[in-house]
Design a protein around this motif. Sequence first.
Motif, mmCIF file in Angstrom:
data_model
loop_
_atom_site.group_PDB
_atom_site.id
_atom_site.type_symbol
_atom_site.label_atom_id
_atom_site.label_comp_id
_atom_site.label_asym_id
_atom_site.label_seq_id
_atom_site.Cartn_x
_atom_site.Cartn_y
_atom_site.Cartn_z
ATOM 1 N N LEU A 16 -89.999 -48.884 -44.092
ATOM 2 C CA LEU A 16 -89.614 -49.397 -44.618
ATOM 3 C C LEU A 16 -88.684 -50.197 -43.448
ATOM 4 N N VAL A 17 -87.962 -51.192 -43.492
ATOM 5 C CA VAL A 17 -87.618 -51.497 -42.394
ATOM 6 C C VAL A 17 -85.605 -51.667 -43.124
ATOM 7 N N TYR A 18 -85.207 -51.477 -42.302
ATOM 8 C CA TYR A 18 -83.652 -50.860 -42.831
ATOM 9 C C TYR A 18 -82.506 -51.018 -41.008
ATOM 10 N N ASP A 19 -81.330 -50.834 -41.490
ATOM 11 C CA ASP A 19 -80.642 -50.917 -40.246
ATOM 12 C C ASP A 19 -79.805 -49.417 -39.656
ATOM 13 N N VAL A 20 -80.396 -49.072 -38.497
ATOM 14 C CA VAL A 20 -79.187 -47.946 -38.330
ATOM 15 C C VAL A 20 -77.305 -48.292 -38.329
ATOM 16 N N HIS A 21 -77.016 -47.876 -38.314
ATOM 17 C CA HIS A 21 -75.184 -48.126 -37.595
ATOM 18 C C HIS A 21 -74.770 -46.522 -36.635
ATOM 19 N N THR A 22 -74.906 -46.752 -35.431
ATOM 20 C CA THR A 22 -74.749 -45.889 -34.979
ATOM 21 C C THR A 22 -73.419 -45.784 -33.891
ATOM 22 N N ALA A 23 -73.324 -44.670 -33.565
ATOM 23 C CA ALA A 23 -71.891 -44.779 -32.932
ATOM 24 C C ALA A 23 -71.565 -44.264 -31.904
ATOM 25 N N THR A 24 -72.715 -44.820 -31.775
ATOM 26 C CA THR A 24 -73.349 -44.976 -29.613
ATOM 27 C C THR A 24 -72.884 -47.027 -29.262
ATOM 28 N N PRO A 25 -72.900 -46.871 -27.977
ATOM 29 C CA PRO A 25 -72.917 -48.093 -27.457
ATOM 30 C C PRO A 25 -74.442 -49.181 -27.996
#
Length: 126
Positions: free
Chosen positions: A79-88
Amino acid sequence: MTLTTREQTRRAVRGYHQARFRGDIAAAAAHLGEPFRFQSPFISSDDRTGHLATLPGFVSIVTGVELISELYGEAEATLVYDVHTATPAGVQRTAEHFRLDAGKIVSIMLVFDASPWQPMKALIEP
């Protein structure tokens, strides 16, 4: 209707992926086999318990996931995906490779650019 091995692989990997990112540890665990190995640039685990223990902390910083591509074989998937995080680190493009045995995930390898995570390394490593 009999499922093909490729379809079984898809169901196991997508089931795990979806359960993990919604924070359902029990459902994610149901897709993991024994023996099990997890490897990423920061964390490695040689068993299901160690891997599953890290998921709540990770999921707590995720604000969204965008699946880009999914490739399935008889006993492996990527799987290839973008993880959006609440980090810098913000958005992390990730490739995740799975190996399966008897319809269960026995190996996960994450590949991503770890450099945005370096300032947070002490918080990430167990």
